[in-house]
Design a protein around this motif. Sequence first.
Motif, PDB file in Angstrom:
ATOM      1  N   GLY A 712       3.790  20.006  -5.009  1.00 43.96           N
ATOM      2  CA  GLY A 712       4.956  20.860  -4.788  1.00 43.96           C
ATOM      3  C   GLY A 712       5.618  20.577  -3.451  1.00 43.96           C
ATOM      4  N   TYR A 713       4.802  20.329  -2.432  1.00 40.85           N
ATOM      5  CA  TYR A 713       5.330  20.039  -1.101  1.00 40.85           C
ATOM      6  C   TYR A 713       5.880  18.621  -1.013  1.00 40.85           C
ATOM      7  N   THR A 714       5.059  17.629  -1.370  1.00 48.02           N
ATOM      8  CA  THR A 714       5.428  16.223  -1.167  1.00 48.02           C
ATOM      9  C   THR A 714       6.656  15.832  -1.980  1.00 48.02           C
ATOM     10  N   PHE A 715       6.659  16.161  -3.258  1.00 46.22           N
ATOM     11  CA  PHE A 715       7.794  15.781  -4.090  1.00 46.22           C
ATOM     12  C   PHE A 715       9.040  16.587  -3.734  1.00 46.22           C
ATOM     13  N   GLY A 716       8.826  17.764  -3.135  1.00 51.17           N
ATOM     14  CA  GLY A 716       9.967  18.583  -2.731  1.00 51.17           C
ATOM     15  C   GLY A 716      10.685  18.054  -1.503  1.00 51.17           C
ATOM     16  N   VAL A 717       9.949  17.385  -0.599  1.00 47.14           N
ATOM     17  CA  VAL A 717      10.578  16.883   0.630  1.00 47.14           C
ATOM     18  C   VAL A 717      10.912  15.399   0.557  1.00 47.14           C
ATOM     19  N   SER A 718      10.461  14.715  -0.512  1.00 46.40           N
ATOM     20  CA  SER A 718      10.768  13.282  -0.638  1.00 46.40           C
ATOM     21  C   SER A 718      12.253  13.093  -0.886  1.00 46.40           C
ATOM     22  N   THR A 719      12.868  12.262  -0.065  1.00 46.02           N
ATOM     23  CA  THR A 719      14.303  12.021  -0.211  1.00 46.02           C
ATOM     24  C   THR A 719      14.601  10.755  -1.007  1.00 46.02           C
ATOM     25  N   LYS A 720      13.596   9.911  -1.193  1.00 45.05           N
ATOM     26  CA  LYS A 720      13.799   8.690  -1.955  1.00 45.05           C
ATOM     27  C   LYS A 720      12.486   8.265  -2.586  1.00 45.05           C
ATOM     28  N   VAL A 721      12.577   7.500  -3.663  1.00 45.03           N
ATOM     29  CA  VAL A 721      11.400   6.959  -4.324  1.00 45.03           C
ATOM     30  C   VAL A 721      11.011   5.663  -3.615  1.00 45.03           C
ATOM     31  N   SER A 722       9.764   5.569  -3.206  1.00 44.95           N
ATOM     32  CA  SER A 722       9.319   4.391  -2.466  1.00 44.95           C
ATOM     33  C   SER A 722       8.074   3.800  -3.124  1.00 44.95           C
ATOM     34  N   LYS A 723       7.799   2.524  -2.804  1.00 46.56           N
ATOM     35  CA  LYS A 723       6.655   1.829  -3.367  1.00 46.56           C
ATOM     36  C   LYS A 723       5.777   1.290  -2.239  1.00 46.56           C
ATOM     37  N   PHE A 724       4.491   1.173  -2.522  1.00 42.18           N
ATOM     38  CA  PHE A 724       3.552   0.646  -1.540  1.00 42.18           C
ATOM     39  C   PHE A 724       3.741  -0.858  -1.370  1.00 42.18           C
ATOM     40  N   ASP A 725       3.690  -1.306  -0.133  1.00 44.94           N
ATOM     41  CA  ASP A 725       3.727  -2.732   0.174  1.00 44.94           C
ATOM     42  C   ASP A 725       2.288  -3.193   0.376  1.00 44.94           C
ATOM     43  N   LEU A 726       1.669  -3.691  -0.701  1.00 40.53           N
ATOM     44  CA  LEU A 726       0.235  -3.966  -0.689  1.00 40.53           C
ATOM     45  C   LEU A 726      -0.070  -5.460  -0.712  1.00 40.53           C
ATOM     46  N   GLU A 727      -0.969  -5.862   0.180  1.00 35.43           N
ATOM     47  CA  GLU A 727      -1.470  -7.230   0.183  1.00 35.43           C
ATOM     48  C   GLU A 727      -2.871  -7.229  -0.428  1.00 35.43           C
ATOM     49  N   THR A 728      -2.918  -7.183  -1.740  1.00 35.20           N
ATOM     50  CA  THR A 728      -4.189  -7.158  -2.455  1.00 35.20           C
ATOM     51  C   THR A 728      -3.986  -7.641  -3.881  1.00 35.20           C
ATOM     52  N   ASP A 729      -5.076  -8.113  -4.472  1.00 32.73           N
ATOM     53  CA  ASP A 729      -5.023  -8.544  -5.861  1.00 32.73           C
ATOM     54  C   ASP A 729      -5.953  -7.723  -6.733  1.00 32.73           C
ATOM     55  N   GLN A 730      -6.368  -6.576  -6.238  1.00 32.01           N
ATOM     56  CA  GLN A 730      -7.277  -5.739  -7.020  1.00 32.01           C
ATOM     57  C   GLN A 730      -6.852  -4.277  -6.952  1.00 32.01           C
ATOM     58  N   GLY A 731      -7.340  -3.488  -7.906  1.00 34.11           N
ATOM     59  CA  GLY A 731      -7.022  -2.076  -7.947  1.00 34.11           C
ATOM     60  C   GLY A 731      -5.947  -1.733  -8.945  1.00 34.11           C
ATOM     61  N   ALA A 732      -5.832  -0.442  -9.227  1.00 31.37           N
ATOM     62  CA  ALA A 732      -4.948   0.036 -10.288  1.00 31.37           C
ATOM     63  C   ALA A 732      -3.476  -0.225 -10.008  1.00 31.37           C
ATOM     64  N   ALA A 733      -3.087  -0.339  -8.730  1.00 32.95           N
ATOM     65  CA  ALA A 733      -1.663  -0.528  -8.420  1.00 32.95           C
ATOM     66  C   ALA A 733      -1.171  -1.915  -8.766  1.00 32.95           C
ATOM     67  N   VAL A 734      -2.081  -2.876  -8.844  1.00 34.74           N
ATOM     68  CA  VAL A 734      -1.657  -4.255  -9.113  1.00 34.74           C
ATOM     69  C   VAL A 734      -2.262  -4.818 -10.390  1.00 34.74           C
ATOM     70  N   GLN A 735      -3.201  -4.101 -10.982  1.00 37.62           N
ATOM     71  CA  GLN A 735      -3.827  -4.547 -12.218  1.00 37.62           C
ATOM     72  C   GLN A 735      -3.697  -3.452 -13.259  1.00 37.62           C
ATOM     73  N   GLN A 736      -3.223  -3.803 -14.425  1.00 35.49           N
ATOM     74  CA  GLN A 736      -3.138  -2.840 -15.505  1.00 35.49           C
ATOM     75  C   GLN A 736      -4.536  -2.543 -16.027  1.00 35.49           C
ATOM     76  N   PRO A 737      -4.851  -1.283 -16.281  1.00 31.37           N
ATOM     77  CA  PRO A 737      -6.169  -0.972 -16.830  1.00 31.37           C
ATOM     78  C   PRO A 737      -6.320  -1.584 -18.217  1.00 31.37           C
ATOM     79  N   PRO A 738      -7.534  -1.989 -18.581  1.00 27.97           N
ATOM     80  CA  PRO A 738      -7.756  -2.606 -19.904  1.00 27.97           C
ATOM     81  C   PRO A 738      -7.333  -1.650 -21.014  1.00 27.97           C
ATOM     82  N   SER A 739      -6.695  -2.186 -22.025  1.00 31.10           N
ATOM     83  CA  SER A 739      -6.288  -1.366 -23.160  1.00 31.10           C
ATOM     84  C   SER A 739      -7.498  -1.094 -24.046  1.00 31.10           C
TER      85      SER A 739
END
Length: 817
Positions: A712-739
């Motif tokens: 309620g707080y975070t999405f209420g004060v966010s003024t723009k949609v932003s994305k993480f700048d990640l230097e990694t090749d592992q984890g859910a943000a860069v790998q789709q979970p197995p179907s």
Amino acid sequence: MGRADDRRARQRGGRRAAPKNRSSRAEAPPTHSRPASPAEETPPAATATATAAAGGRAAARRGAKKGAKAGKADRSLIRRMFTWKKVLGTFLGVSLLTIGAFIVLYVTTPIPDTANAEAQLQSNVYKFSDGTLLARDGKLNRENVDLADVPKAVQRTFVAAENKSFYDDAGVDLRGTARGVLNTLMGKGAQGGSTITQQYVKNYYLTQEQTVTRKLKELVISLKLDQEESKEYILAGYINTSYYGRGAYGIQAAAQAYYRVDADKLTVAQGAYLAALLQAPSQYDWTSATPTGKRLVQQRWNYVLNNMVEEKWLGQSERAGMKFPIPKEPKPAPGMQGQVGYLVNAANGELEKQLVAQGVAANAKEAEAMVNAGGWNITLNIDKKKQKALEASVKEQLTDKLDPKKRSVDADVQAGAASVDPKTGAVVAMYGGVDYVKHYVNNATRADYQPASTFKPVILAAALDKGAKTQDGDQITANTVYDGTSKRPVKGSDIGFAPENEDERDYGDVTVQTAMNKSINSVFAQMGVDVGMDEVLKTASDLGMNTKDLKAVPAQTLGTMGASPLQMAGVYATLDNHGRKVTPTLIKSAQNSAHSVQPADGVGEQVIDRKAADSVTSVLTGVVDDGTAKLSVRDNPLRKGQKVAGKTGTSDFNRSAWFTGYTPDLVTSVGLFGESAKPPHAQVPLTGATNGLKGDDGRVNGGTFPAEIWAGYTFGVSTKVSKFDLETDQGAAVQQPPSPSPSPSKSDEPSQEPSSEPPTSSAPPKSPSPSQSPTTQEPSQSPTTAEPSQSPTTEDPPTTEDPANPLDPQLGSGTGQ
């Protein structure tokens, strides 16, 4: 003269007539001699040799004699230069000069007519980050009383605590003052040893600065004051001007602040506590003191009373019957309602630390006195709009739903939150509690509740940063497979530990990503052992947690230590900032007429590798999108595609529930704490608050109210949609979970039946499918179904934790959420 006569003559006068050295005697012929017989004649060569030898010996003797004369001359010069008369004269001269200088100082240093500027306290002004006024805190809580209004025995508690010789001394402690001057010259800072008279002079007439000039003035004025005023006058001034903490100046204000009585109603035991407080008011305030602070103030209290017995001011039997008088709850100053008091108090605490760190104040006590002296203009990093939004979210998502009249447990719910800019460390919003005048302790900064599973990302960060391996030698990554069986004993530890999962659920073989999503205790307990608990705690410290007194035992993997929302916001902000240390800072600027204090540096050095930090962030996006926070955060209609990473946590016995999450631009940690509304305000379960959620047992999990407040707080004060700048090749943000697939090599969930099918080439090193069927119901892959944490249960998970000692790191375990 015959030979005998000649010999006797030589014996009688030979010594007087003997030459001064043997060489001269050898060269001079004897006075009386007889012709030598042929047998007695010496050959010429022998004679020459003997003569040469004799000459050499003579030369050596002459050199030695010259050296002796030179040495004797040097000693004579030293004796002439440092005769006892000259040494004594020099000493007397220096002494006379010192005495003369002191006489001049004594004559030219009068007792001031008025109090110093710090004794005439001013207001402190506090502002939001945009410069608008937050608060003005300047009403001095002081009421002077006559010494006759303070019981004689209570008066003596202060003498026993600070200066037993007060009634007999001349107002000064020459030895202590000399030690203080020497330590000041040597740069060792403030030292004890001053008399009550000297402390009164320093507090009322002079300043707190540590200089030789100030100390000498203190000495002179104390001597004069002792001659001109009575001991009663000096003691009254001392107890009426001293600072006791809680904003109380003087014994009357202190008596009211700590015991709700006037000074004339204080008991000896209460007086001894107030006297003990003067050594460290903040550290010794029983309500907010750490366990160490409580131990120290009790030792000081005993010291005071024992001194009174020694001075025969208190009977031994009366002393033996005394019990430590625990003070009452603090009453906040007027005008500090709502969140204002929490912000002001936290800002004061941070300013005091900076005064000491920058050398403006010698110690915490002096820094506290300087802040309370007033005159400070303090601008906070608090963003007015974000602060208002955080308060509104807590009210909408939690407090409006609490009804203590219907449910007594609702009165025991306390919320705290801290929001930090990960790029600067600025604390942009803080929620300390329902109201500062109703609940004095700041829930955003308190560190007496377990952070539970919000500690799991720290373990993963340590594993990735240190390049740790499993017991089988496999590198730990987001895809590494662990056995998620509940109560599985850890391997590789000398200390046995077999934690249970939430609701005793068995998951079988799972990847680290799935273990984080589902908050599986058994996996992270084993991972902590694989990394090494000492390395895990070191990483926690590097990230900003207080691990000083923690033992490196496997139980720490479940977050059994204490932590505050402000600390956890700093830890996650460091992850968000790609591994560069973020220290939450509340103060933007602070200055008074004498000092301008630099704010703490919010961003520091690289404490963990960027790839490791970014990998943890990537994994934590899975908790939001396919884990314990998806109902409150992922599906929130205000999200609008905003990228989010975070972790839930629910401690043993449901005493605390957490969600700490972040976007690329904002980190916020929200904690709910079960605290009894009745004294002594013990930690109690949150279970049943607001009747819980439909279909569960009433437990308050991190994915419920804390995550809802966060969203309620975070999405209420966010003024723009932003994305993480990640230097990694592992984890859910860069790998789709197995179907979902019949192939066990691509399933993140336990299978119904055992399978021996080998993994495909794209599978993790070890199949994530379990080696045997799980003993409980499988978790569903549907995003709309309840999480494992919400499965019905009738009691808290079994634990070895002592409910009276919830922070013992070797006892208990978090429930996993």
